[in-house]
Scaffold this active site. Structure first.
Site, PDB file in Angstrom:
ATOM      1  N   TYR A 163       0.825  -1.214   0.000  1.00 42.82           N
ATOM      2  CA  TYR A 163       0.000   0.000   0.000  1.00 42.82           C
ATOM      3  C   TYR A 163       0.859   1.265   0.000  1.00 42.82           C
ATOM      4  O   TYR A 163       0.384   2.329   0.384  1.00 42.82           O
ATOM      5  CB  TYR A 163      -0.930   0.000   1.216  1.00 42.82           C
ATOM      6  CG  TYR A 163      -2.004  -1.072   1.166  1.00 42.82           C
ATOM      7  CD1 TYR A 163      -2.048  -2.073   2.128  1.00 42.82           C
ATOM      8  CD2 TYR A 163      -2.968  -1.076   0.160  1.00 42.82           C
ATOM      9  CE1 TYR A 163      -3.032  -3.060   2.079  1.00 42.82           C
ATOM     10  CE2 TYR A 163      -3.956  -2.064   0.112  1.00 42.82           C
ATOM     11  CZ  TYR A 163      -3.977  -3.048   1.070  1.00 42.82           C
ATOM     12  OH  TYR A 163      -4.946  -4.024   1.033  1.00 42.82           O
ATOM     13  N   ASP A 170      -0.509  -9.344   9.696  1.00 44.62           N
ATOM     14  CA  ASP A 170       0.411 -10.383   9.270  1.00 44.62           C
ATOM     15  C   ASP A 170       1.224  -9.822   8.118  1.00 44.62           C
ATOM     16  O   ASP A 170       0.678  -9.668   7.021  1.00 44.62           O
ATOM     17  CB  ASP A 170      -0.420 -11.570   8.776  1.00 44.62           C
ATOM     18  CG  ASP A 170       0.224 -12.908   9.066  1.00 44.62           C
ATOM     19  OD1 ASP A 170      -0.454 -13.925   8.869  1.00 44.62           O
ATOM     20  OD2 ASP A 170       1.396 -12.934   9.481  1.00 44.62           O
ATOM     21  N   HIS A 191       4.075  -7.100  -4.297  1.00 45.76           N
ATOM     22  CA  HIS A 191       2.757  -7.139  -4.906  1.00 45.76           C
ATOM     23  C   HIS A 191       2.023  -5.834  -4.668  1.00 45.76           C
ATOM     24  O   HIS A 191       2.336  -5.066  -3.754  1.00 45.76           O
ATOM     25  CB  HIS A 191       1.937  -8.291  -4.306  1.00 45.76           C
ATOM     26  CG  HIS A 191       1.882  -8.268  -2.810  1.00 45.76           C
ATOM     27  ND1 HIS A 191       2.762  -8.979  -2.022  1.00 45.76           N
ATOM     28  CD2 HIS A 191       1.076  -7.600  -1.947  1.00 45.76           C
ATOM     29  CE1 HIS A 191       2.493  -8.754  -0.750  1.00 45.76           C
ATOM     30  NE2 HIS A 191       1.477  -7.924  -0.666  1.00 45.76           N
ATOM     31  N   TYR A 250     -10.587   0.204  -0.089  1.00 52.50           N
ATOM     32  CA  TYR A 250     -10.517   0.758   1.269  1.00 52.50           C
ATOM     33  C   TYR A 250      -9.124   1.286   1.590  1.00 52.50           C
ATOM     34  O   TYR A 250      -8.898   1.958   2.602  1.00 52.50           O
ATOM     35  CB  TYR A 250     -10.952  -0.290   2.307  1.00 52.50           C
ATOM     36  CG  TYR A 250      -9.877  -1.213   2.851  1.00 52.50           C
ATOM     37  CD1 TYR A 250      -9.462  -2.347   2.149  1.00 52.50           C
ATOM     38  CD2 TYR A 250      -9.284  -0.961   4.080  1.00 52.50           C
ATOM     39  CE1 TYR A 250      -8.494  -3.192   2.659  1.00 52.50           C
ATOM     40  CE2 TYR A 250      -8.308  -1.808   4.609  1.00 52.50           C
ATOM     41  CZ  TYR A 250      -7.920  -2.918   3.888  1.00 52.50           C
ATOM     42  OH  TYR A 250      -6.955  -3.761   4.406  1.00 52.50           O
ATOM     43  N   ARG A 251      -8.176   1.011   0.694  1.00 46.47           N
ATOM     44  CA  ARG A 251      -6.791   1.358   0.966  1.00 46.47           C
ATOM     45  C   ARG A 251      -6.076   1.331  -0.373  1.00 46.47           C
ATOM     46  O   ARG A 251      -6.435   0.543  -1.248  1.00 46.47           O
ATOM     47  CB  ARG A 251      -6.219   0.246   1.849  1.00 46.47           C
ATOM     48  CG  ARG A 251      -5.254   0.621   2.896  1.00 46.47           C
ATOM     49  CD  ARG A 251      -5.119  -0.560   3.848  1.00 46.47           C
ATOM     50  NE  ARG A 251      -3.827  -0.518   4.491  1.00 46.47           N
ATOM     51  CZ  ARG A 251      -3.378  -1.432   5.331  1.00 46.47           C
ATOM     52  NH1 ARG A 251      -4.138  -2.469   5.620  1.00 46.47           N
ATOM     53  NH2 ARG A 251      -2.202  -1.314   5.881  1.00 46.47           N
TER      54      ARG A 251
END
Lengths: 191, 541
Positions: free
Chosen positions: B91, B150, B398, B486-487
């Protein structure tokens, strides 16, 4: 007669300070014992550890998840000072250790990835910063016996160290033959 | 060398000296070997001109130093980008929205200020990681759990501010929801405390989050309105036991009653996080027939896959979850739940995965199958390739696409089809693409995040180009169906904010007005949240 136990207890692996890279990476000072870690799920990593131990290194194994080693050993050691570390692990483990090492003023200074292919052969790929003749000649020779060659190289008189921060892996497509990587983390020397 | 935008070399040199005076010589990091560490390791622009790079890093130790550096930045109009521990991988990591920003690295502000195991809260600085808080609790034998993501190396504060999530009971695993109270340095260098922190002498900073008046805490999450230097968090008391149990269902349409019952259990606060899986996902790699069925044009009517499931005795759905509490209570709840599942889903099966009685000794903790369910941080996700349904292509990292869909089985089936067909049209059809085995993530207690991952590479720009293009199209496709992210990583934040477009993008326009009022010089994380201060806004959509 000096026993193996005594050698391991009092001996120390010395990284001979023969070469400092252009961006000024410090070699460990003579006489300091180098800690080595290895992922004991892999026979290659176990072979590497045995080879390192035979030359006086302290080798510690873990199984896949490096969390416990970090929490119980490394966190406190690196909080006290920049202690070099060598290892043969998965790239994921190195990724984690590298970032923790940054906070302790250290960098990955040596890295070779080992990718086992589907035909059973192994491709070796040195990080570009250390992909120099000394390493290339070893890579050409080592083949499947790379754990011992890597151990020899790390304890050899000469091998290049340079900042390999954020070095890529071999970038192989997804498959089930996950790679290993040999690496050294050491303090960053500022000129 | 990257320069702060709009500054001459002379001005930049002068500012550097002022930063040194503000936070000490060792607080300003300028060299390439230091600034390179703030590149986003999972950047989909790695090595390309568009990659966002910092001009320098500022590493303060105290609140007063943060105030001082903000004042210097304001004086010279230098954009700042605060990070906590910089582990927001997938993110955005530690890279800013605007190249030339100065990262404010808060890792040296790493005090656990207080943990109370009678009222069950913690107050921490941004440099405190989940590992740090966990170690503090264990070292002091405190009777509380943490809730952690995690991996567990991220910042408790930083994760919450990006609306990050964990794995235990609902009110704890929504990390922003579980916070109470903030201390913030505003763009003019002043310190504000929110909630009960605004009441001098209040002892309830980390108890009661609202205080009085407008609830402004939300402005400091996923946005650039200030630098958060302290936060309170509600913590979970340790239960007597945790039962990890599993329910499996055979047929495609069983997802509907499955989700309904799990919603009921969770919204009654009887269970923790239900983890949905598709046992057939992994089975694809041992049976090519299944891949063909999953990628067939008519996969979504479920008939072929259901027939395969029955003949191969593999379930279509599996949900693993934990019940926390006294043994008598959770056993009774489990019996009750099993009866509901049995009545609603013919052939539903049950497994007793693990039973844990607390406290545990070290070797018992080590043996826990899924440590985050009981608040034990770890790095297990990085071992081997860390390949999973959410990270199908473990190259060098990723991108995560996380659209929010309703918590219903019908929404899951619809999203599988919409995104699956969308990826097929893009020519991206792999066993890891959206399809019949894609399951919702349940980190967010009241909605599903229908997450999927796309690879990034630090050696192959073609991989990154494809992932960027796939993400952009999926963001738009999701928005067309009312499924917003959401992010998001900085690369996509503007596009994502653009999809929240009700009433001519009034949300963004409102945020811009607030931004211009609170941060008129646009120094605080410009671009974060997908909206910009005036001086950087021109020409952007």
């Amino acid at each position: 007669m000096t026993t193996r136990r005594e050698v391991l207890g009092i001996g120390s692996v010395v990284f001979a300070c023969m070469w400092v890279g252009a961006n000024g990476v410090e070699w460990p000072t003579a006489g300091r014992t180098i800690r080595t870690i290895f992922d004991n799920r892999f026979v290659e990593a176990r072979t590497f550890a045995v080879a390192m131990q035979a030359r006086g290194a302290l080798a510690q194994g873990f199984r896949g998840d490096v969390t416990r080693f970090w929490q119980e050993v490394l966190r406190a050691e690196w909080a006290r000072g920049s202690v070099p570390l060598a290892g043969m692990t998965s790239p994921g483990t190195l990724f984690c250790l590298e970032r923790w090492a940054w906070d302790a003023g250290m960098r990955v200074v040596f890295r070779v990835d080992h990718q086992r292919m589907r035909d059973g052969s192994v491709n070796h790929h040195a990080a570009s910063a250390v992909d120099l003749p000394a390493v290339q000649s070893v890579i050409r020779e080592m083949g499947d016996d790379y754990p011992r060659y890597m151990a020899n190289l790390l304890i050899a008189d000469k091998y290049p160290q340079a900042c390999c921060a954020s070095a890529s892996g071999v970038g192989a497509p997804p498959h089930r033959l996950d790679p290993l990587v040999t690496w050294v983390i050491a303090p960053l020397f500022r000129t | 060398m990257v320069m702060p935008p709009g500054l001459s070399a002379t001005q930049w040199k002068a500012a550097q000296q002022e930063f040194r005076s503000a936070i000490g010589e060792d607080g300003l990091l300028l060299s390439d070997e230091d600034t390179v560490l703030y590149r986003d390791a999972y950047s989909a622009w790695w090595g390309e001109a568009e990659e966002k790079l910092v001009a320098a890093a500022l590493v303060p130790r105290t609140l007063e130093q943060v105030q001082a550096l903000v004042r210097v930045a304001a004086k010279h109009k230098i954009p700042l980008f605060p990070i906590s521990t910089g582990k927001n991988l997938g993110y955005g990591g530690s890279a800013p929205n605007l190249s030339g920003s100065l990262v404010v690295d808060l890792k040296r502000m790493n005090r656990v200020i207080e943990v109370d195991d009678k009222r069950h809260f913690a107050i921490v600085e941004p440099g405190v990681s989940y590992f740090d808080l966990y170690a503090h609790i264990r070292a002091n034998a405190l009777n509380v759990w943490i809730d952690c993501p995690d991996p567990g190396w991220g910042s408790v504060v930083g994760n919450a501010l990006d609306h990050g999530v964990g794995h235990t009971q609902g009110v704890y695993r929504d990390h922003f929801l579980s916070h109470a109270g903030m201390e913030v340095v505003l763009p003019n260098g002043e310190v504000m405390r929110t909630g009960m922190g605004a009441m001098p002498g209040a002892e309830t900073f980390a108890d009661f989050r609202y205080g009085y008046g407008p609830y402004v805490d939300g402005l400091f999450g996923q946005a650039g309105f200030g630098i958060v230097t302290k936060m309170g968090f509600h913590l979970m008391p340790p239960p007597e036991v945790a039962l990890t149990r599993r329910v499996t269902a055979l047929r495609t349409n069983d997802i509907v009653p499955l989700v309904e019952i799990f919603n009921e259990l969770e919204h009654l606060n009887l269970i923790g996080m239900p983890i949905y899986e598709s046992p057939m996902f992994e089975h694809q790699f041992t049976d090519p027939t299944l891949i063909k069925l999953a990628q067939a044009a008519d996969w979504h009517d479920g008939k072929a896959l259901d027939a395969y499931a029955v003949s191969n005795n593999i379930s279509r759905w599996s949900v693993t979850f934990a019940l926390y509490g006294p043994m008598e209570t959770v056993e009774a709840t489990w019996r009750w739940a099993k009866a509901k599942f049995t009545a609603a889903i013919p052939g539903a099966r049950f497994d007793e995965v693990e039973t844990l009685r607390f406290p545990l000794d070290d070797s018992q903790v080590e043996a826990i199958k899924h440590k985050v369910i009981v608040g034990v941080p770890n790095m297990n996700i990085f071992q081997l390739g860390a390949r999973s349904a959410f990270n199908p292509h473990p190259f060098d990292g990723h991108l995560l696409f996380s659209p929010i869909i309703p918590k219903t089985g019908q929404a899951v089936l619809k999203a599988q089809r919409v995104f699956g067909d969308g990826m097929r049209e893009m020519g991206v059809v792999t066993p890891y693409s959206y399809g019949p085995f894609t399951v919702p993530a349940t980190w967010i207690p009241r909605a599903f995040a229908f997450t999927n991952g796309f690879p990034v590479s630090r050696s192959d720009p073609k991989v990154n180009k494809r992932s960027r293009e796939t993400m952009r199209k999926l963001i738009d496709l999701g928005a067309q169906n009312g499924w917003g992210e959401y992010r998001a990583t900085p690369l996509f934040q503007e596009q994502v904010m653009g999809t929240y477009s009700f009433n001519n993008n009034i949300l963004r326009r409102f945020c811009e007005k607030l931004k211009d009022a609170v941060d008129p010089d646009g120094i605080m994380a410009p671009g974060r949240g997908g909206f910009w201060p005036t001086r950087f806004r021109e020409g952007r959509s």
